[in-house]
Design a protein around this motif. Structure first.
Motif, short mmCIF file in Angstrom:
data_model
loop_
_atom_site.label_atom_id
_atom_site.label_comp_id
_atom_site.label_asym_id
_atom_site.label_seq_id
_atom_site.Cartn_x
_atom_site.Cartn_y
_atom_site.Cartn_z
N HIS A 88 -19.68 -3.85 -24.02
CA HIS A 88 -20.95 -4.42 -24.45
C HIS A 88 -20.72 -5.55 -25.46
CE1 HIS A 88 -25.18 -4.62 -25.45
NE2 HIS A 88 -24.86 -4.51 -26.72
N GLU A 89 -19.83 -5.33 -26.42
CA GLU A 89 -19.53 -6.36 -27.43
C GLU A 89 -18.91 -7.59 -26.77
OE1 GLU A 89 -20.25 -6.36 -30.73
OE2 GLU A 89 -21.27 -4.45 -30.45
N LYS A 90 -18.03 -7.38 -25.82
CA LYS A 90 -17.38 -8.49 -25.11
C LYS A 90 -18.43 -9.32 -24.36
CE LYS A 90 -13.67 -9.18 -21.74
NZ LYS A 90 -12.73 -8.48 -20.86
N ILE A 91 -19.35 -8.65 -23.69
CA ILE A 91 -20.41 -9.34 -22.96
C ILE A 91 -21.33 -10.08 -23.92
CG2 ILE A 91 -22.50 -8.95 -21.57
CD1 ILE A 91 -20.92 -6.67 -20.18
N LYS A 92 -21.66 -9.46 -25.05
CA LYS A 92 -22.51 -10.13 -26.04
C LYS A 92 -21.85 -11.39 -26.57
CE LYS A 92 -24.28 -7.86 -29.52
NZ LYS A 92 -24.65 -6.82 -30.48
N LEU B 141 -37.04 -5.66 -16.99
CA LEU B 141 -37.29 -4.93 -18.23
C LEU B 141 -35.97 -4.62 -18.94
CD1 LEU B 141 -39.21 -3.33 -20.12
CD2 LEU B 141 -38.84 -1.37 -18.61
N ILE B 142 -35.01 -4.10 -18.21
CA ILE B 142 -33.72 -3.74 -18.80
C ILE B 142 -32.99 -4.99 -19.30
CG2 ILE B 142 -31.42 -2.82 -18.26
CD1 ILE B 142 -32.89 -0.80 -16.40
N PHE B 143 -33.01 -6.06 -18.51
CA PHE B 143 -32.34 -7.30 -18.90
C PHE B 143 -32.95 -7.87 -20.19
CE2 PHE B 143 -31.84 -11.94 -18.72
CZ PHE B 143 -30.46 -12.01 -18.64
N LEU B 144 -34.29 -7.88 -20.28
CA LEU B 144 -34.94 -8.42 -21.47
C LEU B 144 -34.69 -7.56 -22.70
CD1 LEU B 144 -38.28 -9.70 -19.92
CD2 LEU B 144 -36.36 -11.06 -20.75
N LYS B 145 -34.65 -6.24 -22.52
CA LYS B 145 -34.34 -5.37 -23.66
C LYS B 145 -32.92 -5.65 -24.16
CE LYS B 145 -37.51 -1.57 -23.00
NZ LYS B 145 -38.22 -1.82 -24.24
N SER B 146 -32.02 -5.92 -23.24
CA SER B 146 -30.64 -6.19 -23.62
C SER B 146 -30.50 -7.56 -24.28
CB SER B 146 -29.75 -6.13 -22.38
OG SER B 146 -28.46 -6.60 -22.66
N ARG B 147 -31.09 -8.57 -23.66
CA ARG B 147 -30.87 -9.94 -24.13
C ARG B 147 -31.85 -10.36 -25.22
NH1 ARG B 147 -27.14 -8.48 -21.52
NH2 ARG B 147 -25.77 -9.82 -20.30
N SER B 148 -33.12 -10.11 -25.01
CA SER B 148 -34.12 -10.57 -25.98
C SER B 148 -34.20 -9.66 -27.20
CB SER B 148 -35.50 -10.65 -25.32
OG SER B 148 -35.47 -11.56 -24.25
N GLU B 149 -34.18 -8.35 -26.94
CA GLU B 149 -34.32 -7.40 -28.05
C GLU B 149 -32.97 -6.99 -28.62
OE1 GLU B 149 -36.85 -4.10 -26.93
OE2 GLU B 149 -38.10 -5.43 -25.71
N GLN B 150 -31.87 -7.47 -28.01
CA GLN B 150 -30.51 -7.20 -28.49
C GLN B 150 -30.20 -5.70 -28.58
OE1 GLN B 150 -28.22 -9.80 -29.78
NE2 GLN B 150 -29.57 -11.11 -28.60
N LYS B 151 -30.74 -4.91 -27.63
CA LYS B 151 -30.49 -3.48 -27.65
C LYS B 151 -29.21 -3.16 -26.91
CE LYS B 151 -35.16 -1.88 -28.29
NZ LYS B 151 -36.18 -0.97 -27.88
N LYS B 152 -28.56 -2.10 -27.35
CA LYS B 152 -27.35 -1.63 -26.70
C LYS B 152 -27.73 -0.88 -25.43
CE LYS B 152 -24.88 -1.14 -31.03
NZ LYS B 152 -24.22 -0.24 -31.95
#
Length: 176
Positions: free
Chosen positions: A84-88, A127-138
């Motif tokens: 996850h950190e690598k992708i971020k 929904l999942i993509f936006l939570k990951s990218r926009s909301e920066q959730k793990k």
């Protein structure tokens, strides 16, 4: 009002959990630290694993080694965190490269195309993509929030990225 029976049951359930926590926390923390090289992240991973153990304690089979379950869970959670950190980091670098490469009109157009493409994703994927990218959730946070497995979240993020890459590849290649 809490009965004495429910008090006894709670105490019976708590004792083995506390025993496993006291027995394994320090070793699990050291193990997670060797994988992550960050004390706080290692502590968070181990605490999350114990939370999962607490939630699954009714399902636990005493024949199966709890120690083995704990170490395996810590290992997998550490790997997920590293991925996850690598992708971020990779995605954090990409917009900077694009934004420094051209004029603001092209940048706005690219942002608009990205938004439109994201809107066209299947609902759960979006929904999942936006939570990951926009909301920066793990991934684990998204999985818990939506009552899904982390693997499902990973698969949906991968699907979204494939779709975005496919639909935006022509535009991005023009910019490069």
């Amino acid at each position: 009002m809490i009965s004495k029976d429910s008090d006894k049951l709670r105490q019976t359930v708590r004792q083995p959990f506390e025993h496993y926590f006291n027995l394994h926390f320090e070793g699990l923390h050291r193990y997670a630290y060797t994988l992550l090289n960050e004390n706080e992240k290692a502590r968070d991973v181990v605490q999350n694993v114990f939370l999962k153990l607490w939630e699954k304690q009714q399902e636990l089979d005493e024949e199966r080694s709890v120690r083995s379950y704990l170490y395996t869970a810590v290992y997998h959670d550490c790997l997920n965190l590293i991925r996850h950190e690598k992708i971020k980091r990779r995605h954090a670098a990409e917009p900077q490269q694009l934004s420094t490469s051209g004029d603001p009109v092209i940048h706005r157009e690219l942002q608009q195309q990205i938004r439109e493409t994201v809107e066209q994703l299947p609902p759960q994927c979006r929904l999942i993509f936006l939570k990951s990218r926009s909301e920066q959730k793990k991934y684990a946070e998204i999985a818990a929030e939506l009552d899904l497995s982390v693997k499902t979240v990973e698969a949906q993020i991968g699907k979204a990225l494939r779709i975005l890459k496919e639909k935006l590849s022509g535009l991005i290649s023009l910019l490069m």
